[in-house]
Design a protein around this motif. Structure first.
Motif, short mmCIF file in Angstrom:
data_model
loop_
_atom_site.label_atom_id
_atom_site.label_comp_id
_atom_site.label_asym_id
_atom_site.label_seq_id
_atom_site.Cartn_x
_atom_site.Cartn_y
_atom_site.Cartn_z
N GLY A 99 0.79 -1.22 0.00
CA GLY A 99 0.00 0.00 0.00
C GLY A 99 0.82 1.27 0.00
N ARG A 203 -4.81 -5.85 5.80
CA ARG A 203 -4.39 -6.61 4.60
C ARG A 203 -4.08 -8.03 5.05
NH1 ARG A 203 -1.96 -1.65 2.72
NH2 ARG A 203 -3.12 -1.03 0.89
N LYS A 212 -5.08 -12.29 -1.97
CA LYS A 212 -5.56 -11.22 -1.09
C LYS A 212 -6.97 -11.56 -0.59
CE LYS A 212 -2.96 -7.85 -3.80
NZ LYS A 212 -1.72 -8.04 -3.08
N ASP A 216 -8.35 -4.88 -0.50
CA ASP A 216 -7.59 -4.65 -1.74
C ASP A 216 -8.29 -5.30 -2.94
OD1 ASP A 216 -5.64 -2.91 -0.94
OD2 ASP A 216 -4.05 -4.41 -0.77
N ARG A 219 -10.38 -2.43 -3.86
CA ARG A 219 -9.58 -1.29 -4.33
C ARG A 219 -8.98 -1.56 -5.71
NH1 ARG A 219 -7.12 -1.90 0.97
NH2 ARG A 219 -7.99 -0.39 2.44
N ARG A 220 -8.53 -2.81 -5.92
CA ARG A 220 -7.81 -3.14 -7.15
C ARG A 220 -8.67 -3.89 -8.18
NH1 ARG A 220 -1.78 -4.60 -4.65
NH2 ARG A 220 -1.83 -2.95 -3.10
#
Ligand code: C5P
Length: 256
Positions: A99, A203, A212, A216, A219-220
């Motif tokens: 991050g 995380r 993951k 995330d 987010r990704r």
């Protein structure tokens, strides 16, 4: 619920006045936000999972003597907590680079840090929660030097315990964010763990594959966000394994 007095509505939770003085109710929403709310979505069942996972974390940490605001879970989306004055800091612990640490310092994501690192960010959405030094915190009066010491000690104990807890279910605790509050006691106050601990604020990587299992994925744009949260809850033993990945659907349908 509509008769309750809302104290505050955040990105992922709503706080209501509790039934007795000195209590509040935390309601976990399905809303997901990232990049200071520039990216938004509703993820069916996320609030239910985070309520259950955070309850589990607060109970386990309470058992090892970490003071927390948690009193009890009320239903699938709500928990009763002690009312505290939130210390306006986001306390971040990092065990593995990822991050903003990777971005800011050029440390490759996945690199194990020489030791766990505690960072403080000011809770100010309008400023993007900037990283601050202890000098800023004490100079501006956001917390006293004694409070910073207490918060750091508690944070390192929490990190030690959670690293072990997650290792036991095949998960690496890469980093996480926690918040603390001041609980009024006998004319003074005590620092207690507040807010939540969930895959929204941690995380979590699978030990073998580095998959993951946290926010995330949202987010990704990796997909499978609630499935990943469900996997964390299943490995923790909070929800039962039934082999067809419909756990979250069933717990959401059975909401009380
Ligand atoms: O984005 P960054 O790398 O600084 O995040 C570190 C950890 O803190 C991550 O686990 C992230 O989910 C969490 N965090 C959070 N809320 C924020 C900022 C970070 O839960 N506002």
């Amino acid at each position: 619920m509509s008769r309750r007095t809302k104290i505050y509505e955040g990105k992922a939770k709503i706080l209501y006045e509790g039934p007795e003085p000195g209590t509040i109710i935390q309601y976990f929403k399905d809303d997901a936000t990232a990049f200071n709310a520039e990216k938004k979505a509703i993820l069916d069942g996320k609030g239910v999972l985070n309520n259950r996972i955070s309850e589990y974390m607060m109970l386990r940490l309470g058992e090892i003597g970490i003071p927390t605001h948690f009193i009890r879970r009320l239903n699938m989306r709500e928990q009763l907590c002690k009312r505290v004055e939130i210390v306006p800091l986001e306390v971040i612990v990092r065990n593995i680079a990822a991050g903003t640490m990777s971005k800011r310092l050029g440390v490759e994501e996945g690199e194990v840090l020489p030791r766990s690192i505690v960072e403080f960010c000011l809770k100010r959405d309008d400023l993007g929660d900037p990283l601050v030094a202890e000098e800023h915190i004490t100079a501006f009066g956001w917390a006293s030097a004694d409070e910073i010491e207490e918060i750091t000690n508690l944070t390192l104990r929490i990190n030690d315990y959670l690293c072990g807890l997650f290792a036991g279910i095949g998960i690496k605790l890469v980093d996480f964010k926690i918040e603390f509050g001041r609980l009024a006691v006998d004319g003074g106050h005590q620092i207690v763990l507040a807010d939540e601990i969930s895959p929204d604020s941690c995380r979590l990587w699978d030990r073998e594959t580095n998959k993951k299992l946290d926010k995330d994925r949202f987010r990704r744009d990796l997909g499978g966000v609630t499935e990943a949260y469900t996997e964390v809850a299943t490995r923790l033993g909070i929800i039962k394994e039934n082999g067809n990945n419909s756990n979250v659907v069933s717990i959401v349908k059975n909401e009380d």
